[in-house]
Design a protein around this motif. Structure first.
Motif, PDB file in Angstrom:
ATOM      1  N   ARG A   1       0.851  -1.200   0.000  1.00  0.00           N
ATOM      2  CA  ARG A   1       0.000   0.000   0.000  1.00  0.00           C
ATOM      3  C   ARG A   1       0.879   1.240   0.000  1.00  0.00           C
ATOM      4  N   LEU A   2       0.600   2.153  -0.920  1.00  0.00           N
ATOM      5  CA  LEU A   2       1.242   3.458  -0.919  1.00  0.00           C
ATOM      6  C   LEU A   2       0.239   4.465  -0.382  1.00  0.00           C
ATOM      7  N   ARG A   3       0.593   5.075   0.752  1.00  0.00           N
ATOM      8  CA  ARG A   3      -0.287   6.076   1.377  1.00  0.00           C
ATOM      9  C   ARG A   3       0.558   7.279   1.781  1.00  0.00           C
ATOM     10  N   ALA A   4       0.151   8.445   1.319  1.00  0.00           N
ATOM     11  CA  ALA A   4       0.871   9.690   1.625  1.00  0.00           C
ATOM     12  C   ALA A   4       2.356   9.563   1.295  1.00  0.00           C
ATOM     13  N   GLY A   5       2.647   8.897   0.194  1.00  0.00           N
ATOM     14  CA  GLY A   5       4.025   8.777  -0.259  1.00  0.00           C
ATOM     15  C   GLY A   5       4.828   7.668   0.369  1.00  0.00           C
ATOM     16  N   GLN A   6       4.259   6.963   1.352  1.00  0.00           N
ATOM     17  CA  GLN A   6       4.984   5.911   2.067  1.00  0.00           C
ATOM     18  C   GLN A   6       4.508   4.525   1.619  1.00  0.00           C
ATOM     19  N   LEU A   7       5.457   3.688   1.210  1.00  0.00           N
ATOM     20  CA  LEU A   7       5.134   2.341   0.742  1.00  0.00           C
ATOM     21  C   LEU A   7       5.271   1.347   1.886  1.00  0.00           C
ATOM     22  N   LEU A   8       4.271   0.478   2.032  1.00  0.00           N
ATOM     23  CA  LEU A   8       4.264  -0.524   3.095  1.00  0.00           C
ATOM     24  C   LEU A   8       3.790  -1.856   2.535  1.00  0.00           C
ATOM     25  N   GLN A   9       4.563  -2.924   2.782  1.00  0.00           N
ATOM     26  CA  GLN A   9       4.115  -4.266   2.423  1.00  0.00           C
ATOM     27  C   GLN A   9       3.091  -4.716   3.449  1.00  0.00           C
ATOM     28  N   ILE A  10       1.859  -5.034   3.012  1.00  0.00           N
ATOM     29  CA  ILE A  10       0.789  -5.366   3.960  1.00  0.00           C
ATOM     30  C   ILE A  10       0.448  -6.858   3.959  1.00  0.00           C
ATOM     31  N   THR A  11       1.150  -7.644   3.162  1.00  0.00           N
ATOM     32  CA  THR A  11       1.084  -9.102   3.289  1.00  0.00           C
ATOM     33  C   THR A  11       2.429  -9.595   3.819  1.00  0.00           C
TER      34      THR A  11
ATOM     35  N   MET B   1      13.118  -8.671  -8.099  1.00  0.00           N
ATOM     36  CA  MET B   1      13.964  -7.971  -9.059  1.00  0.00           C
ATOM     37  C   MET B   1      14.122  -6.485  -8.724  1.00  0.00           C
ATOM     38  N   VAL B   2      13.124  -5.911  -8.065  1.00  0.00           N
ATOM     39  CA  VAL B   2      13.102  -4.467  -7.826  1.00  0.00           C
ATOM     40  C   VAL B   2      12.977  -4.200  -6.334  1.00  0.00           C
ATOM     41  N   HIS B   3      13.919  -3.464  -5.764  1.00  0.00           N
ATOM     42  CA  HIS B   3      13.907  -3.151  -4.334  1.00  0.00           C
ATOM     43  C   HIS B   3      12.719  -2.257  -4.004  1.00  0.00           C
ATOM     44  N   ASP B   4      12.257  -2.364  -2.752  1.00  0.00           N
ATOM     45  CA  ASP B   4      11.099  -1.573  -2.321  1.00  0.00           C
ATOM     46  C   ASP B   4      11.299  -0.075  -2.533  1.00  0.00           C
ATOM     47  N   THR B   5      12.513   0.404  -2.372  1.00  0.00           N
ATOM     48  CA  THR B   5      12.756   1.837  -2.571  1.00  0.00           C
ATOM     49  C   THR B   5      12.519   2.233  -4.021  1.00  0.00           C
ATOM     50  N   ASN B   6      12.870   1.344  -4.945  1.00  0.00           N
ATOM     51  CA  ASN B   6      12.615   1.614  -6.357  1.00  0.00           C
ATOM     52  C   ASN B   6      11.134   1.499  -6.699  1.00  0.00           C
ATOM     53  N   LEU B   7      10.461   0.542  -6.062  1.00  0.00           N
ATOM     54  CA  LEU B   7       9.012   0.439  -6.240  1.00  0.00           C
ATOM     55  C   LEU B   7       8.336   1.731  -5.802  1.00  0.00           C
ATOM     56  N   SER B   8       8.760   2.223  -4.643  1.00  0.00           N
ATOM     57  CA  SER B   8       8.189   3.458  -4.110  1.00  0.00           C
ATOM     58  C   SER B   8       8.428   4.632  -5.045  1.00  0.00           C
ATOM     59  N   SER B   9       9.625   4.708  -5.595  1.00  0.00           N
ATOM     60  CA  SER B   9       9.957   5.812  -6.501  1.00  0.00           C
ATOM     61  C   SER B   9       9.045   5.816  -7.722  1.00  0.00           C
ATOM     62  N   ILE B  10       8.804   4.643  -8.282  1.00  0.00           N
ATOM     63  CA  ILE B  10       7.938   4.546  -9.456  1.00  0.00           C
ATOM     64  C   ILE B  10       6.499   4.891  -9.097  1.00  0.00           C
ATOM     65  N   LEU B  11       6.026   4.361  -7.986  1.00  0.00           N
ATOM     66  CA  LEU B  11       4.630   4.586  -7.601  1.00  0.00           C
ATOM     67  C   LEU B  11       4.366   6.031  -7.197  1.00  0.00           C
ATOM     68  N   ASN B  12       5.387   6.741  -6.785  1.00  0.00           N
ATOM     69  CA  ASN B  12       5.221   8.135  -6.347  1.00  0.00           C
ATOM     70  C   ASN B  12       5.332   9.149  -7.490  1.00  0.00           C
ATOM     71  N   THR B  13       5.545   8.685  -8.716  1.00  0.00           N
ATOM     72  CA  THR B  13       5.630   9.618  -9.833  1.00  0.00           C
ATOM     73  C   THR B  13       4.236  10.124 -10.214  1.00  0.00           C
ATOM     74  N   GLU B  14       4.221  11.111 -11.123  1.00  0.00           N
ATOM     75  CA  GLU B  14       2.959  11.679 -11.608  1.00  0.00           C
ATOM     76  C   GLU B  14       2.438  10.931 -12.831  1.00  0.00           C
TER      77      GLU B  14
END
Length: 264
Positions: A128-138, A202-215
Motif C-alpha cells: 500500500r502506498l499512502r501519503a508517499g509511504q510504501l508498506l508491504q501489507i502481506t 527484481m526491484v527493491h522496495d525503494t525503487n518500487l516506491s519511486s515509481i509509484l510516487n511519480t505523476e
C-alpha cells in the motif's frame, strides 16, 4: 469509494512461458493474482485455475449474498473461495499425471465498503502506498521469512540469499491449505500494488516506491514496474496489478421538494 485498476503480466527475459495469471472483475471489485509452479505448463494451469475460480466464485457470492453484509462475512467468503480453489487444483493434480506436483501462490482482494479484504498463500504480495509511504501489507509464506521471524537472519541477509523462492505454502500442494486473510481500511488516494515475486525479487522496495510516487498514469506506472523488473534481469515471470482509490463516491443531493417533504 471509486477505484481504478491497471494490470500487466509479462514473461520476463529468462522463462520460456508465463506461469503467472491475473483476473479482475471490475464490477464486483475482485482482483486475483497467482504465480504457478511445477512441471511443463502445469504451473500455468494451476495459476489460471486459481485466478478464475476465486474471481468467479467471489463475484457470484457478492451478487447473491443477503444484504447488509458484515466485513467479517466478506473476509470469510474470500478465504473459502481460496480454499475451494486449492482443493480443485489438488484434485486436478491427483487425477491427471501431467499436472502432478503443480501448485501456485495467490493473493486475492475484494474492495468492499471502503475496505480492502486480502487473502493470500505464498509469496505473492500486496503493498500500500499512502501519503508517499510504501508498506508491504502481506507477509510472505516463505522459508526466508520464517528465518527472519525467528531472528536467525536479517531482512538484508535475506535479500542476498539464494533461497528466496522457497515458499512454505501454496495452493494445490495438499488437500488443505492455511489461508492468511486481513482487512484494511481504504483512504482516498491510497494506491495498492499486487505482484508476483518476479517483481519483488527484481526491484527493491525503494525503487518500487519511486515509481509509484511519480505523476505518471496508472497504466504508465504498471508498465514502468514491469520494465524495471526486466531491466534488473527479468529472471521470472512478472505480474502487476495497481488499484487506485480515487476518492469517495459522490452522494446524491436531495432535491428541494424532497427536503421539504422530509421535514414535513
Amino acid at each position: 469509494m471509486k477505484y481504478a485498476f491497471s494490470a500487466c503480466t509479462d514473461q520476463g527475459r529468462v522463462r520460456s512461458n508465463n506461469e503467472d495469471a491475473v483476473s479482475i472483475d471490475h464490477q464486483a471489485q475482485v482482483v486475483v493474482l497467482a504465480d504457478g509452479m511445477g512441471g511443463y505448463n502445469a504451473g500455468e494451469v494451476a495459476s489460471h485455475m486459481a485466478t478464475e475460480l476465486i474471481r468467479t466464485q467471489m463475484a457470484r457470492w457478492l451478487a447473491q449474498a443477503a444484504q447488509p453484509l458484515q466485513s467479517q462475512q466478506v473476509r470469510q467468503a474470500l478465504e473459502s473461495c481460496v480454499e475451494h480453489a486449492n482443493l480443485a487444483i489438488f484434485q486436478a493434480a491427483q487425477n491427471h499425471a501431467q499436472y502432478s506436483g503443480m501448485g501456485t501462490t495467490v493473493v486475492a482482494s475484494v474492495l468492499w465498503d471502503n475496505q480492502l479484504m486480502l487473502a493470500h498463500v505464498g509469496d505473492s504480495r500486496c503493498y500500500r502506498l499512502r501519503a508517499g509511504q510504501l508498506l508491504q501489507i502481506t507477509r510472505d509464506h516463505s522459508w526466508l521469512q520464517e528465518q527472519i521471524d525467528a531472528g536467525l537472519i536479517t531482512p538484508e541477509q535475506a535479500a542476498q540469499s539464494g533461497q528466496r523462492n522457497l515458499v512454505t505454502r501454496a495452493l494445490g500442494v495438499e488437500e488443505d491449505v492455511l489461508v492468511e486473510s486481513n482487512g484494511f481500511t481504504v483512504e482516498a488516494h491510497d494506491l495498492f500494488l499486487l505482484c508476483s515475486d518476479g517483481l519483488s525479487e527484481m526491484v527493491h522496495d525503494t525503487n518500487l516506491s519511486s515509481i509509484l510516487n511519480t505523476e505518471a498514469t496508472l497504466e504508465e506506472k504498471t508498465q514502468q514496474l514491469v520494465d524495471a523488473a526486466n531491466a534488473h534481469g527479468g529472471r521470472d515471470n512478472i505480474s502487476v496489478v495497481l488499484i487506485y482509490a480515487d476518492g469517495p463516491l459522490p452522494t446524491r443531493k436531495r432535491s428541494l421538494v424532497s427536503r421539504l417533504l422530509g421535514s414535513a
